[in-house]
Design an enzyme around this catalytic site. Sequence first.
Site, PDB file in Angstrom:
ATOM      1  N   ASP A 491       0.855  -1.174   0.000  1.00 40.07           N
ATOM      2  CA  ASP A 491       0.000   0.000   0.000  1.00 40.07           C
ATOM      3  C   ASP A 491       0.898   1.233   0.000  1.00 40.07           C
ATOM      4  O   ASP A 491       2.069   1.165   0.380  1.00 40.07           O
ATOM      5  CB  ASP A 491      -0.888  -0.025   1.247  1.00 40.07           C
ATOM      6  CG  ASP A 491      -1.891   1.107   1.263  1.00 40.07           C
ATOM      7  OD1 ASP A 491      -2.419   1.437   0.190  1.00 40.07           O
ATOM      8  OD2 ASP A 491      -2.143   1.660   2.342  1.00 40.07           O
ATOM      9  N   THR A 493      -0.271   4.696   1.167  1.00 30.13           N
ATOM     10  CA  THR A 493      -0.541   5.547   2.316  1.00 30.13           C
ATOM     11  C   THR A 493      -0.266   4.815   3.619  1.00 30.13           C
ATOM     12  O   THR A 493      -0.868   3.794   3.907  1.00 30.13           O
ATOM     13  CB  THR A 493      -2.017   6.020   2.287  1.00 30.13           C
ATOM     14  OG1 THR A 493      -2.299   6.561   1.000  1.00 30.13           O
ATOM     15  CG2 THR A 493      -2.261   7.064   3.354  1.00 30.13           C
ATOM     16  N   LYS A 863      -7.130  -5.210  -5.131  1.00 26.77           N
ATOM     17  CA  LYS A 863      -5.877  -5.679  -4.522  1.00 26.77           C
ATOM     18  C   LYS A 863      -5.921  -7.189  -4.310  1.00 26.77           C
ATOM     19  O   LYS A 863      -4.951  -7.900  -4.586  1.00 26.77           O
ATOM     20  CB  LYS A 863      -5.651  -4.976  -3.182  1.00 26.77           C
ATOM     21  CG  LYS A 863      -5.483  -3.475  -3.292  1.00 26.77           C
ATOM     22  CD  LYS A 863      -5.311  -2.856  -1.914  1.00 26.77           C
ATOM     23  CE  LYS A 863      -5.282  -1.342  -2.005  1.00 26.77           C
ATOM     24  NZ  LYS A 863      -5.157  -0.692  -0.703  1.00 26.77           N
TER      25      LYS A 863
END
Length: 1300
Positions: A491, A493, A863
Amino acid sequence: MGGSQEEKSTMEKADRAAPEKAGWWANFKASVKGKTRAGRRAAQASELEAERQRQLNMDPTPFRFKPLSLGELVDPKNVPMLRDFGGVKGLLDGLGTDEFYGLDLGGTKADEAGIDADARADLEKGKKSEKGPSFVDASVDDRERVYGNNVLPQRKSKSLLMLMWLALQDKILILLCIAAVVSLALGLYTDFGTEPERVACDNPPPGEETCAAAQVDWVEGVAIIVAIAIVDLVGSVNDYQKERQFKKLNAKKEERDVKVIRRGKPALMSVHDVLVGDILQLEPGEIVPCDGVFLRGHNVKCDESGATGESDMIRKVTYDECIKDLDEARAFGEKPKNRDCFLISGSRVLEGVGEYVVIAVGPSSFNGKLMLSLRSDAEDTPLQAKLNNLAELIAKLGSSAGLLLFGALMIRFFVQLRTDPDRTANEKAQSFIDILIIAVTLVVVAVPEGLPLAVTLALAFATKRMTEMNLLVRLLGACETMANASVVCTDKTGTLTQNEMSVVAGSVGAHLKFAYRLEENRSRINTGEESTDGNGPSTVQTRQGRRDWAIDQHELSTVIDGPLRTLFNDAIAVNSTAFEEEEQTDADNADTTTGAIKKRGLLGWLKGSKKSEAVAKKQVGFVGSKTETALLKMAKELGWEDYRASRDRAEIVQMIPFSSERKAMGVVVKRPEGGYRLFLKGASEVLTKVCNRHVDVPHPDDEDAVIDGSIRVSEFTEETRDNIAKTIIFYANQTLRTIAICYRDFEHWPPPGADMNYEGGEPEVEYNDLANDLTLIAITGIEDPLRPGVKEAVENCKRAGVQVKMCTGDNVLTARSIATQCGIYTAGGIIMEGPVFRKLSDADMLEVVPRLQVLARSSPEDKKRLVEKLKSLGEVVGVTGDGTNDGPALKTANVGFSMGIAGTEVAKEASDIILMDDNFSSIVGAIMWGRCVNDAVRKFLQFQLSVNIGAVLITFITAVASEEEESALKAVQLLWLNLIMDTLAALALATDPATPDLLDRKPDRRNAPLISMDMWKMIVGQSLYQTIVVLVLNFAGKSILRMNATSEADILRQDVELSALVFNTFVWCQIFNQVNARRLDRGLNIFKNIHRNPWFISILLIEIGAQTLIMYVGGAAFSVTELSGRDWAISIVVGLISWPLAILIRLIPTAPIEKFCIKMRVISDPNALPTVAPEKSAQQLSKEWDEPAIGQVAEKLDAFSKIRGGRIRASSMVLKSRSRRMRDADVHPQSLMAMVPALIGASIVGAWKPTQAEGATLHDPASGDPSVSSQELYKGGKLQFHPDTDESDTFFGRLKNGMQ
C-alpha cells in the site's frame, strides 16, 4: 391436509434418524475432520457463508430493510440506492428513529457534561417529529434480533492443546509416530521377550567368556517419541505466545465511549451499546464506530485512507446535496464531486462537527465484515508442502528398501529351512523375528528424525531474532514463506509514506527556496546546482543569472528570524483550526510514587525506569485539516513559538472560514502596536494573482529592497511574478499540493469604503474587499513524504529478486510520483487504474500483471484479485498495509505485513507479521531471515540424507551378506547416529545467523525442488564415500589391519574392535561432513562466518567429546571397546578426507548432470511449462451454455469424453469396463445421438448463441486475445508504460506497432 401433515412428520423422523444410521464411525470421522487444518478452514468458510445467507434471507419485520441491504449502501457508496429507500426520510422511518430526537430508549450514561448550554437548550426545544405512516415502532429486542449489537463475536483463541494437535498433522511427524510405535513394540519384545545377546567384553562374569548385551532396544522408540514431543511443544508454544502477544497489542482498542442523542438529549454511551437507528455525534479526532448516513453538520471532513485507501479528505454533506451533485454530474457528463453522505466505520474525523444515523453495527458494518472475513487458518507454506512431499517420498523409499531386505532375508530363511533342518521351532521363530526387526530397523533408519526439529528450531531462532528487529511474527510458517517471496504488493498511504502530510519544499518570498533533506532531494528546488563561494551555510545553493538561492528546510531558522519569523509563524498558527492531540499514556498515573506502584506493582515500579522513559518519548500529533497540520508540524520542528502562545496573544477581529469557491481561509487580528493584519492562506495559483509584493529574506548580494517596518519586502516585477508561477508549476509537476501564505495590513477596521455583510449577525467585511494588494510570505509544497529508508528497502528488494508493486486508492499522478521517488516505477513498468484493471479478462491479466508496477484508484477487491492472479502465476506474494482496506489482500497473500503503530485492528488481524516500528525496510530483514530458515533446513537435509542414505546402504548390504542377518552398525549405534547426532546437528545448522549475502540471489520458485542438484551431488558423493569406507573396513578390515587371531575369545574381541572402528569411522565422517553441510552452493570456503555462530562451534565440540566418551566408557552398551592410536588415526583421517572430497564434488559441473537427470526423467524440469490445460468441470461447461438442455448435453458429453478419452484409459486405476462406467455416469450414446436433430432445430429457431466472452464488445470483439485487447488499452491511454522503456521491449513494441 392430514396426509400432508403425516408426510411432514415422517420426513422429520427420517431426518432425525439419518445421523443414527450414519453411525458412530461417520460421526467420529466428521469430528476428526473438523479438527484438521483443512476441516477448520472449510468450517470457517461455511460459517461466513451461513451468516451471509442468514442476513440475506432473514425476515426483518418490523423493519423495512434487511441488514445486508443497509450494508450495501456504504460498500460501495450508493446514493441511488439510498434514493430508492426514500431518501433520508424513508431510511429514518424504516429504522424507526427520529432525526433530532433519536431513539426513544434509555441505556446511556450521564448526559454529556461538557456540552454548550445553548446547544443543549436548542436540542431540548426540538420537538419530536410526527410519525409518518411508514414509521416503524420497534423494541430494543427487535433491533438486536434483526441488526445485532455493535460487538463482533468473540474469536475463540486456539488452546495450547489445539495448537499441538494441529502441529501433529505434519506428515513427517505422522511418519515418525508410526516409526516410534513399531520401533517401541519390537524393542520391548526384543529386550523382554527373548534371551539377551552375548557379546565380547573386557570383564566377563566369573566362569563366562562373554557378557550379556545391554537391553536398550526399546530406547530408540522412546527417543523418537521424545523428539516428536519436543518438536510439537516448541512449535505450538511459540505460536501460543505470539497469539497472546498479539492480543495484548490490540487490547487497548477494546472499550471507549461515544456521544449519542437519545430522547432528544445528548449523552455518553459505550460503543458496544450502539444500535442501528441511533443518532451519533461527530467530533475532530474521533474514529467512526459504525456505518451511517450523514444528517447535518458543519464542514465535516473524514480521512478514509485507513478504510478505502483514499488519501484525500472526504467532505460529508447531506443527502439532498449528494442528489444535487449526482444530477448535475449526469447532466453535464462530468465526474461527481469528491464528497458524499456516508460514514464508514474505521475512518477518522479530521475537522468539523455533525450528526449521523447508524445503519450498520458489529458484523454487518464495513469494519466488522472485514474482521470476520479474516478469521481463517493459514494455508500450508511452500516449505511445509515440500517437506510433506519429501515425507511421502521417504516413506515410499524406506518401505521399499525394508520390503526388499525382508524379501532377500526371507529367501535365505526358506533356504536355511532345507539346509539346516535340525533347528527347533523356537529357533526358527526367533530367526524370523530377527529378520522382521532388521527390516523395520532399516525403515526407521531411513526416516529423518531430526528434520522436524531442525525446521522448528530454525523458525524459533529466526522468530526470536526478528522480534529484536521489531518484527512480531504471529505465525512461524510466515517466516520461512518470505524466503520464496517473489513479489511484495505494498500500500502507499501509511506504508511507503508516513500518512501524515508534511511540508517538503517551498519558497519564502520569491527567491529563497527550501527543501526537506536538500542533499537527498535536489530535484525539489529549481535554482540550479552551482554553490556559493562559502559565505553562507554549507547547504545553500544559488542559481546563476537569478537571485534564487536554496537552503535545507531544517536550517530555515538560521536565515529567518526576528519579525519575519514571528510573521510567518503567526500566519501559520493563528490562521488555523487544527490543534495538537494529547495522548493518554501510562505515564499519567506514574507522576507519583503511589500512582506508579498502583499501576505497575512494587516490582514493576522498581524495574520501570526504562518504561517510563519510553512513555515520555511518545510523540503527540496534530488533528485537523492535513494542510494545516503539515504547516503546524513544520513550525514545531523548526522550534518556532508554540501555536498556543501565538493564538493566546492574537486578538481576533474577523474569521474567514475556508470555502471551496474562494479556495482560501483567513483571519483578521488586531496588532498590539496598532492597526490590523489579515492572514490568508489557500490555493497558490489563486492568491499569488492578488499579491503585489513579497517578503525578501536578506542576502549578501541583495540591496534593492523596500523596507516595510523591520520586514523587508519587494514589489513584484514581471521577472519575479514569472519566477513564482514557474515555482508553482514546478511543484505541481511533482504532485505537491501548493499553498500560498499571505498577509495585508490595515490602519483601520473596518477598512474605509469596504462592503459589509450583515447576514451572520455581526457585520463582516466582504472577502473580495480584503483579498487584494496582498504581500506574499511563502509558497509551501505539501505531500505525504516517504518513510525513512524506503528507497533503500525497495532497492534491496530488487537486489534480492523481489518485485515491489504499489496498490493504492490514490490518484494516478500521486501514485506515480511516490512510485518514482522510491524506485518502484522503472523502465518497462506499467501503471493502471483499478476500474480498468478489474474489467480485464484473464488473458489480458496474464500480459499485464507481470509488468504492473502501480495500481492506482484500486479497491480492496482489486488488490485481492491482483494477489490471487499473482499466486496463480506461481508467485509467492507478500502484502504490506496498515489500513482496513488492506485486510482482504493481507489475508489472501502468502505473507501479510501490517503496521504495529499506525495499523488498524483489521490489518493486524489479517497479517502474519507485524512491523512494530512501521518501517517498510524491515521487510528486507524478513526476507533475509526467511531465506536463512530455508537454508538452515536445506543444510540439515544435506547432512541428514548423507547419514541416512549411508546408514541404509550399509545396513542393507551387511545384513544380506551376514549369515546372522546382522548389520555392521548395531541398533544402539544407529540410535546415537539417528537421534543424538541428528538432534545436535539440527541445533547447530539451524542457528547460522542471517547475513546480507542472502539477498544476492533470486528467490526460489514455489515449485522449485527442496533439494537442489548441487545438494544431491554432495549427498550422493558423501554417502557413497562413507558406504565404501565402512564396507571396506567391515569385509576387509581384518586382513588390512592384520587381525589374525586364532582363539575364539580373541576372535570375538577383534570382531568387537573392528565393529568399534567401523562405528567410530562412520561417526567421524559425519562430524566432518557437518561442517561441509554449511555450504549449499559451489563455494569452496566451508568456514565462512563460522566464527559468528558460537552454537555451531559449541555443538561440534560436544559431539566430539560425546563420541570420545562413548568409545572409552560405552563398552557392551554400545558394542564398542577402547581403540588404539592407530585406529583413532584411521577414524579421524578417513573422516577428514570428506573435506577435500567435498571440494572435488563442488568442482564437478552441475548443468550437464541436471540435463542428464531431466532427460532420464529422474527429476522434473523446473523451467518446463505445464503441458495439460486444467480441465473444466461439468458445472462450468453447463454454465458456459445459455440453455439448460444444451448445458445438460454438454455435461453428458463431458462425462462421455472422459470415459472414451485417453486419460482414464491410460490410468492404472481403471477397474471397470467402459460400458459399465458410462452406465454409472448416466451417459447413453444412443440418447445423445437421438438429441442431435432436436438440438440443431432448437438452436436455429431460438437464435441460440454461445455466451459472449467476458469483456468483449462490438468495438473490441477479440477481448480475449491479448494481442488485440492490450492494444486497445494502450491506445485508450488506460495502460501507461514508463517513459524510459526500451524500444526493443517485445510487449511494448507489439502494442506500439499495433497502433500504426
